[in-house]
Design a protein around this motif. Sequence first.
Motif, mmCIF file in Angstrom:
data_model
loop_
_atom_site.group_PDB
_atom_site.id
_atom_site.type_symbol
_atom_site.label_atom_id
_atom_site.label_comp_id
_atom_site.label_asym_id
_atom_site.label_seq_id
_atom_site.Cartn_x
_atom_site.Cartn_y
_atom_site.Cartn_z
ATOM 1 N N LYS A 198 -16.594 39.218 11.047
ATOM 2 C CA LYS A 198 -15.663 39.552 9.748
ATOM 3 C C LYS A 198 -14.794 37.997 9.774
ATOM 4 O O LYS A 198 -14.618 37.391 8.794
ATOM 5 N N ILE A 243 -7.906 40.188 11.620
ATOM 6 C CA ILE A 243 -8.511 41.393 12.739
ATOM 7 C C ILE A 243 -7.738 42.172 13.482
ATOM 8 O O ILE A 243 -8.032 42.930 14.184
ATOM 9 N N VAL A 283 -22.932 40.615 6.907
ATOM 10 C CA VAL A 283 -21.347 40.906 7.083
ATOM 11 C C VAL A 283 -20.489 40.173 6.035
ATOM 12 O O VAL A 283 -20.781 38.946 5.614
ATOM 13 N N PHE A 329 -17.922 38.391 5.546
ATOM 14 C CA PHE A 329 -16.851 37.622 6.201
ATOM 15 C C PHE A 329 -15.926 37.014 5.172
ATOM 16 O O PHE A 329 -16.430 36.908 4.219
#
Length: 401
Positions: free
Chosen positions: A84, A144, A285, A287
């Motif tokens: 991510k 995160i 993903v 990101f």
Amino acid sequence: MSDTISDFLPTVPAPAPLRRTALYATHHAHKARMVDFGGWDMPVQYRGLIEEHMAVRTGVGVFDVSHMGDIQLRGPNSLAAVQKLLMNDASKLQIGQAHYSAMLYPNGTFVDDVVLHKLGENDYLIVINAGTREKDVQWVRKTIGGMGGLHITDVSDYYTQIAIQGPKAQATLQKLTPVDLGPIKNYWFTWGQVCGLHNVLIARTGYTGEDGFEIYVPADEATSARVWGEVLAAGEEFGAIPCGLGARNTLRLEAAMALYGHEISDTLNVWEANLGRYCKMEKGVDFVGREALAKVQESGGPAKRLVGLEMVERGIGRDGYAVFSLEGERIGEITSGSPGPFVKKNIALAYVPVSFVEPGTEVAVEVRGQMVKAVVVATPFYKRAKLGAVAAAPVVTAPLS
């Protein structure tokens, strides 16, 4: 060639008081010229920028890069967090492998460029830039930090990081370790004994465009100074000398490596910076920054791009100098520029409209009020011979805390 060191070193604003690495006293003992760089009191040169540059290209040079930051991510959700946070595809990394990547803002511009190391299953190390340390750590925690199964540790001050760079780097370091360095491929690493110290991270990485290694040793002054001295002694037969930030900058420019605040920043996106090969849009993903970058692609791509310039006429294109079309229209700006000590040419990196990016395109650079002709060229300006095909070194996993 200019002999003014400020002509070679990019200006990086920094707050006071200045921070010091564990090798600060050692640099003074070597009579290094110290400068304020990104909040750190760092050596810009020892014997001279050109001599240090050439030592790395032809033999071996040794750098203190302990001002760089290090963030460790651990836990069962660490891969998901890295995916991510960063634009490259970390799922492809094997234990003991590293790759170049970047943290992006939601608009697709740069928080920072980084090197990601896979230390073990569920264990990653992100190496970040010195001038963006605090900002980067805050961004990582904000982006995160709320994920479960993840432990974030700023280990920046735990280690002294020494870069041993040049065609004789392997021969130099091999004297100091029982680890067989030959099988370690570029952008791979292992753990082993160095200078009698156990569990030292030994990475075949660097920021000079040359072969070389970076080692991580405990950040106490006595140990750092001892290892620094032993590395220089081991490389003495190859002409090893200590090197400063001035040579580090001209070396990375010849290799066309990006510098934060110059070729990349929070106002420039990945496509503009020509770093799309490291941006894995299809890794599965979402990101941070992906959506914005996709929109740029869908709209036809960036309006400007980073190119290499070689001065055709007498003159040196410096950071911030304006670039013009031959018709006199201002079209861009140099982000980094200086003489290339090894390539023996005046070179620069600059942003120009996409209609000017084809190699061979002629432009002009305003140098002290005069228009000096330059030509767009392919980068890098210097490219070393590739290492032979070798297998990855066996990896001994060990914690970084």
